[in-house]
Design a protein around this motif. Structure first.
Motif, PDB file in Angstrom:
ATOM      1  N   GLY A  11      12.766   9.812   7.017  1.00  0.00           N
ATOM      2  CA  GLY A  11      11.780  10.488   7.837  1.00  0.00           C
ATOM      3  C   GLY A  11      10.741  11.306   7.092  1.00  0.00           C
ATOM      4  O   GLY A  11       9.784  11.785   7.698  1.00  0.00           O
ATOM      5  N   ALA A  12      10.918  11.495   5.795  1.00  0.00           N
ATOM      6  CA  ALA A  12       9.965  12.294   5.029  1.00  0.00           C
ATOM      7  C   ALA A  12       8.602  11.610   4.950  1.00  0.00           C
ATOM      8  O   ALA A  12       8.510  10.382   4.915  1.00  0.00           O
ATOM      9  CB  ALA A  12      10.495  12.557   3.623  1.00  0.00           C
ATOM     10  N   ASP A  59       0.858  -1.197   0.000  1.00  0.00           N
ATOM     11  CA  ASP A  59       0.000   0.000   0.000  1.00  0.00           C
ATOM     12  C   ASP A  59       0.893   1.246   0.000  1.00  0.00           C
ATOM     13  O   ASP A  59       1.595   1.502   0.973  1.00  0.00           O
ATOM     14  CB  ASP A  59      -0.896  -0.024   1.235  1.00  0.00           C
ATOM     15  CG  ASP A  59      -1.827   1.175   1.316  1.00  0.00           C
ATOM     16  OD1 ASP A  59      -1.905   1.955   0.347  1.00  0.00           O
ATOM     17  OD2 ASP A  59      -2.483   1.333   2.372  1.00  0.00           O
ATOM     18  N   THR A  60       0.849   2.012  -1.065  1.00  0.00           N
ATOM     19  CA  THR A  60       1.662   3.226  -1.158  1.00  0.00           C
ATOM     20  C   THR A  60       0.889   4.485  -0.770  1.00  0.00           C
ATOM     21  O   THR A  60       1.409   5.594  -0.863  1.00  0.00           O
ATOM     22  CB  THR A  60       2.219   3.420  -2.578  1.00  0.00           C
ATOM     23  OG1 THR A  60       1.126   3.566  -3.496  1.00  0.00           O
ATOM     24  CG2 THR A  60       3.088   2.234  -2.997  1.00  0.00           C
ATOM     25  N   SER A  61      -0.350   4.344  -0.339  1.00  0.00           N
ATOM     26  CA  SER A  61      -1.167   5.518  -0.027  1.00  0.00           C
ATOM     27  C   SER A  61      -0.705   6.193   1.264  1.00  0.00           C
ATOM     28  O   SER A  61      -0.109   5.563   2.136  1.00  0.00           O
ATOM     29  CB  SER A  61      -2.640   5.127   0.097  1.00  0.00           C
ATOM     30  OG  SER A  61      -2.842   4.329   1.248  1.00  0.00           O
ATOM     31  N   ILE A  62      -0.976   7.489   1.360  1.00  0.00           N
ATOM     32  CA  ILE A  62      -0.668   8.255   2.561  1.00  0.00           C
ATOM     33  C   ILE A  62      -1.810   9.229   2.822  1.00  0.00           C
ATOM     34  O   ILE A  62      -2.674   9.459   1.964  1.00  0.00           O
ATOM     35  CB  ILE A  62       0.650   9.060   2.435  1.00  0.00           C
ATOM     36  CG1 ILE A  62       0.513  10.148   1.355  1.00  0.00           C
ATOM     37  CG2 ILE A  62       1.823   8.148   2.168  1.00  0.00           C
ATOM     38  CD1 ILE A  62       1.635  11.180   1.373  1.00  0.00           C
ATOM     39  N   GLU A  63      -1.814   9.796   4.020  1.00  0.00           N
ATOM     40  CA  GLU A  63      -2.701  10.911   4.312  1.00  0.00           C
ATOM     41  C   GLU A  63      -1.861  12.168   4.380  1.00  0.00           C
ATOM     42  O   GLU A  63      -0.935  12.262   5.182  1.00  0.00           O
ATOM     43  CB  GLU A  63      -3.438  10.709   5.630  1.00  0.00           C
ATOM     44  CG  GLU A  63      -4.458  11.809   5.906  1.00  0.00           C
ATOM     45  CD  GLU A  63      -5.258  11.577   7.162  1.00  0.00           C
ATOM     46  OE1 GLU A  63      -5.063  12.349   8.125  1.00  0.00           O
ATOM     47  OE2 GLU A  63      -6.047  10.621   7.188  1.00  0.00           O
ATOM     48  N   ILE A 120       3.738   2.703   3.747  1.00  0.00           N
ATOM     49  CA  ILE A 120       4.682   3.818   3.880  1.00  0.00           C
ATOM     50  C   ILE A 120       5.133   4.002   5.328  1.00  0.00           C
ATOM     51  O   ILE A 120       6.300   4.316   5.587  1.00  0.00           O
ATOM     52  CB  ILE A 120       4.053   5.121   3.334  1.00  0.00           C
ATOM     53  CG1 ILE A 120       3.757   4.987   1.828  1.00  0.00           C
ATOM     54  CG2 ILE A 120       4.974   6.313   3.587  1.00  0.00           C
ATOM     55  CD1 ILE A 120       4.985   4.692   0.972  1.00  0.00           C
ATOM     56  N   GLU A 121       4.242   3.790   6.287  1.00  0.00           N
ATOM     57  CA  GLU A 121       4.633   3.930   7.688  1.00  0.00           C
ATOM     58  C   GLU A 121       5.698   2.908   8.056  1.00  0.00           C
ATOM     59  O   GLU A 121       6.624   3.221   8.821  1.00  0.00           O
ATOM     60  CB  GLU A 121       3.413   3.802   8.604  1.00  0.00           C
ATOM     61  CG  GLU A 121       2.510   5.024   8.594  1.00  0.00           C
ATOM     62  CD  GLU A 121       3.230   6.315   8.961  1.00  0.00           C
ATOM     63  OE1 GLU A 121       3.981   6.316   9.957  1.00  0.00           O
ATOM     64  OE2 GLU A 121       3.055   7.319   8.250  1.00  0.00           O
ATOM     65  N   GLU A 122       5.595   1.707   7.527  1.00  0.00           N
ATOM     66  CA  GLU A 122       6.619   0.699   7.790  1.00  0.00           C
ATOM     67  C   GLU A 122       7.938   1.082   7.122  1.00  0.00           C
ATOM     68  O   GLU A 122       9.013   0.871   7.693  1.00  0.00           O
ATOM     69  CB  GLU A 122       6.156  -0.670   7.301  1.00  0.00           C
ATOM     70  CG  GLU A 122       5.045  -1.275   8.135  1.00  0.00           C
ATOM     71  CD  GLU A 122       4.660  -2.675   7.672  1.00  0.00           C
ATOM     72  OE1 GLU A 122       5.349  -3.232   6.779  1.00  0.00           O
ATOM     73  OE2 GLU A 122       3.663  -3.208   8.194  1.00  0.00           O
TER      74      GLU A 122
END
Length: 349
Positions: A273-274, A45-49, A317-319
């Motif tokens: 960290g971005a 999953d490459t999605s972000i908020e 992305i969080e991982e």
């Protein structure tokens, strides 16, 4: 005059060498390979908020253009591509469209072609009084206030009075519900300035460091005397160093940009960290060819990013942000001189 300058900028970026000869520093970042990634590539999953709104990729097409009739088609193609791929994009400085009604369409075409996409407006720090007009023009999801002292000092008609920026930006942050992004234009942002920006209410920071387009270089082609621009061509903080420094000193989302050219470099920036990354020049090259070419470039980026995520064992992305990496070379030397512990990235579990 502003419209003519925008056209000159477009043509120079398209046809001339305008990139820093100094690199981003991301070549000094090595992600740790996992032979047992325990990840299904098809489920990554490459999605972000991003500041309250979900987008399908941590990729932003950074501010490119607007303000000259020729830019209308470019922005239309970019907007159609981001609408179809569910990512974010920024526009160039909206000053020209605010001051000249005839140029407004060069910006509004973005919202016309991307009614649901995440659109980031743009105004320069010297013209923050236009912020509310810029937001209203595009019904923006966020507004970028760009900081470009290097470009201004090299630009023949540049604004070289940088006093009052902090108070002006603070006022905008306090008087609008639209998220505000502070962004550089190719010279990076240091941790000290990042702390100030967070304190006055900025919601995110786009570092836009050295390694990509040099606006000192762009303005060098326009100047009668190129000596100053040539001297300061590579001035600034590299993207890798700026990304780490800002992440270390703030608790707001950081957009890493400036010379990022593929999904692997994006993965490195996110692991530093971005929250997401920005790319501009590669999409400018494709924007003249139509939205399909831009969408193909976005798909290539996504494949590259997902491949890197698969190889380090990150399912989202969080991982990816927590994956181990090694910092070497000049980037490590600089960060350690800044008293930043580079080994902590390697010690991650």
């Amino acid at each position: 005059m502003i419209s003519d300058r925008k056209l000159e900028h477009l043509k120079i970026c398209k046809d001339y060498d305008v990139e820093h000869t100094k690199t981003t520093g991301l070549e000094d970042i090595t992600l740790i390979h996992r032979a047992l990634p325990e990840v299904n590539y098809d489920e990554i999953d490459t999605s972000i908020e991003l500041l309250g709104k979900k987008i399908d990729s941590p990729l932003i097409i950074s501010a490119i253009t607007g303000g000259h009739p020729e830019s209308t088609k470019i922005n239309s193609n970019l907007a159609e591509a981001v609408e179809n791929t569910h990512i974010a994009m920024g526009v160039g400085s909206q000053r020209a469209g605010i001051e000249n009604e005839e140029l407004k369409e060069t910006f509004t075409t973005v919202r016309d072609n991307a009614p649901e996409a995440y659109i980031i407006g743009n105004i320069g720090a010297p013209q923050v009084e236009y912020a509310y007009d810029a937001i209203e023009m595009l019904k923006t999801d966020a507004l970028a206030i760009h900081l470009n002292p290097l470009q201004e000092i090299i630009q023949p008609e540049g604004d070289t009075n940088a006093q009052g920026y902090i108070d002006d930006i603070k006022e905008i942050c306090e008087n609008t519900n639209t998220p505000i992004i502070a962004k550089e234009t190719g010279a990076g942002i240091c941790g000290e300035d990042a702390k100030i920006l967070e304190k006055i209410g900025v919601n995110a920071i786009d570092v836009q460091g050295v390694g990509g387009t040099s606006w000192a270089a762009v303005e060098t082609y326009r100047a009668d005397d190129a000596s100053l621009g040539n001297l300061f061509w590579n001035w600034g903080i590299t993207t890798a160093v700026s990304t780490v420094d800002v992440c270390e000193n703030t608790n707001i989302p950081v957009i890493s940009s400036g010379g990022i050219r593929n999904g692997l470099e994006a993965a490195k920036a996110i692991a530093l960290g971005a929250s997401c990354v920005g790319m501009a020049l590669p999409f400018l090259k494709h924007s003249y060819l139509g939205h399909t070419y831009i969408e193909n470039k976005i798909e290539q980026f996504t494949q590259e990013l997902k491949t890197a995520m698969f190889l380090v064992g990150a399912s989202n992305i969080e991982e990816l942000k927590q994956k181990r990496l090694i910092i070497t070379g000049k980037t490590r030397e600089i960060l350690e001189q800044m008293n930043i512990d580079t080994k902590k990235y390697t010690r991650r579990i």
